[in-house]
Write a protein that holds these residues in place. Structure first.
Motif, PDB file in Angstrom:
ATOM      1  N   UNK A 183       1.756   8.746  30.784  1.00 21.04           N
ATOM      2  CA  UNK A 183       0.987   9.397  29.891  1.00 21.04           C
ATOM      3  C   UNK A 183       1.294   8.933  28.355  1.00 21.04           C
ATOM      4  N   UNK A 184       0.532   9.345  27.449  1.00 17.86           N
ATOM      5  CA  UNK A 184       0.652   8.778  26.096  1.00 17.86           C
ATOM      6  C   UNK A 184       0.618   7.383  25.987  1.00 17.86           C
ATOM      7  N   UNK A 185       0.147   6.489  26.918  1.00 14.19           N
ATOM      8  CA  UNK A 185       0.220   4.995  26.777  1.00 14.19           C
ATOM      9  C   UNK A 185       0.124   4.622  25.494  1.00 14.19           C
ATOM     10  N   UNK A 186       0.770   3.572  25.139  1.00 18.43           N
ATOM     11  CA  UNK A 186       0.999   2.593  24.022  1.00 18.43           C
ATOM     12  C   UNK A 186       0.606   1.232  24.025  1.00 18.43           C
ATOM     13  N   UNK A 187       0.105   0.478  23.217  1.00 18.87           N
ATOM     14  CA  UNK A 187      -0.240  -1.032  23.250  1.00 18.87           C
ATOM     15  C   UNK A 187       0.886  -1.474  23.860  1.00 18.87           C
ATOM     16  N   UNK A 232       1.522  -6.848  41.847  1.00 15.72           N
ATOM     17  CA  UNK A 232       1.282  -6.572  40.671  1.00 15.72           C
ATOM     18  C   UNK A 232      -0.130  -5.848  40.066  1.00 15.72           C
ATOM     19  N   UNK A 233      -0.098  -4.897  39.282  1.00 16.00           N
ATOM     20  CA  UNK A 233      -1.384  -4.465  39.087  1.00 16.00           C
ATOM     21  C   UNK A 233      -1.280  -4.470  37.288  1.00 16.00           C
ATOM     22  N   UNK A 234      -2.565  -4.888  36.656  1.00 15.64           N
ATOM     23  CA  UNK A 234      -2.309  -5.035  35.222  1.00 15.64           C
ATOM     24  C   UNK A 234      -2.888  -3.652  34.616  1.00 15.64           C
ATOM     25  N   UNK A 235      -2.063  -3.373  33.409  1.00 13.22           N
ATOM     26  CA  UNK A 235      -2.180  -2.348  32.697  1.00 13.22           C
ATOM     27  C   UNK A 235      -2.505  -2.779  31.164  1.00 13.22           C
ATOM     28  N   UNK A 236      -3.553  -2.512  30.609  1.00 15.38           N
ATOM     29  CA  UNK A 236      -3.969  -3.028  29.117  1.00 15.38           C
ATOM     30  C   UNK A 236      -4.092  -1.747  28.523  1.00 15.38           C
ATOM     31  N   UNK A 239      -3.993   0.087  38.166  1.00 12.01           N
ATOM     32  CA  UNK A 239      -3.958  -0.271  36.551  1.00 12.01           C
ATOM     33  C   UNK A 239      -5.171  -0.193  36.141  1.00 12.01           C
ATOM     34  N   UNK A 240      -5.555  -0.690  34.844  1.00 15.72           N
ATOM     35  CA  UNK A 240      -6.883  -0.617  34.078  1.00 15.72           C
ATOM     36  C   UNK A 240      -6.786  -0.681  32.883  1.00 15.72           C
ATOM     37  N   UNK A 241      -7.926  -0.460  32.033  1.00 18.89           N
ATOM     38  CA  UNK A 241      -8.116  -0.652  30.523  1.00 18.89           C
ATOM     39  C   UNK A 241      -7.930   1.060  30.313  1.00 18.89           C
ATOM     40  N   UNK A 242      -6.873   1.243  29.090  1.00 15.47           N
ATOM     41  CA  UNK A 242      -7.073   2.562  28.489  1.00 15.47           C
ATOM     42  C   UNK A 242      -6.905   2.312  27.308  1.00 15.47           C
ATOM     43  N   UNK A 243      -7.367   3.540  26.482  1.00 18.25           N
ATOM     44  CA  UNK A 243      -7.165   3.451  24.999  1.00 18.25           C
ATOM     45  C   UNK A 243      -5.536   4.101  24.787  1.00 18.25           C
ATOM     46  N   UNK A 244      -5.279   3.893  23.745  1.00 20.78           N
ATOM     47  CA  UNK A 244      -3.873   4.487  23.223  1.00 20.78           C
ATOM     48  C   UNK A 244      -3.991   5.814  23.273  1.00 20.78           C
ATOM     49  N   UNK A 245      -2.949   6.433  23.960  1.00 14.77           N
ATOM     50  CA  UNK A 245      -2.717   7.894  24.109  1.00 14.77           C
ATOM     51  C   UNK A 245      -3.281   8.064  25.553  1.00 14.77           C
ATOM     52  N   UNK A 246      -3.925   7.357  26.169  1.00 16.70           N
ATOM     53  CA  UNK A 246      -4.486   7.768  27.572  1.00 16.70           C
ATOM     54  C   UNK A 246      -3.344   7.602  28.828  1.00 16.70           C
ATOM     55  N   UNK A 247      -4.021   8.112  29.979  1.00 16.84           N
ATOM     56  CA  UNK A 247      -3.029   8.004  31.009  1.00 16.84           C
ATOM     57  C   UNK A 247      -3.406   7.394  32.054  1.00 16.84           C
TER      58      UNK A 247
END
Length: 126
Positions: free
Chosen positions: A83-87, A119-123, A8-16
């Motif tokens: 892929x194409x992650x969203x908020x 659990x792993x946090x995805x933001x 998990x981690x912090x990614x911008x919208x549209x990231x993977x």
């Protein structure tokens, strides 16, 4: 018996991101596996599940076409390629295992699973 999820981690919208879940203490080849997520104030929901032989999969509608579940029984490992992650994907993601012989159909409810990872946090930022 342990399931350890990471990736998990912090990614911008549209990231993977690619989540992995390593099992120890039991052989996953006898188990259906799943990824669940829980956002603050919401119930835990099944994101994607996969049968013990990978011949059947489930995806919640909101991730279809964006997420892919897979498993490597030789490595006792479950994956979730996102892929194409969203908020709205922001949540704590959990991996889980359910003994396949207990069920005749794929289980997509949390109470049907026997073992859980931490659990792993995805933001996902907008």
């Amino acid at each position: 018996v342990q399931l350890q999820a990471f990736g998990g981690g912090l990614v911008q919208s549209g990231g993977s991101l690619r989540l992995s879940c390593v099992a120890s203490g039991f052989n996953v080849e006898y188990y259906g596996l799943g990824w669940f997520r829980q956002a603050p104030g919401k119930e835990r929901e099944a994101v994607s599940c996969i049968s013990k032989n990978s011949d059947d999969t489930y995806y919640v509608d909101s991730v279809k076409g964006r997420f892919t579940i897979s498993r490597d029984n030789a490595k006792n490992t479950l994956y979730l390629q996102m892929h194409n992650l969203k908020p709205d994907d922001t949540a704590v993601y959990y991996c889980a295992a359910t003994l396949s012989s207990k069920h005749t159909v794929m289980v997509i409810i949390p109470t049907g699973y026997d073992y859980w990872g931490q659990g792993t946090q995805v933001t996902v930022s907008s």
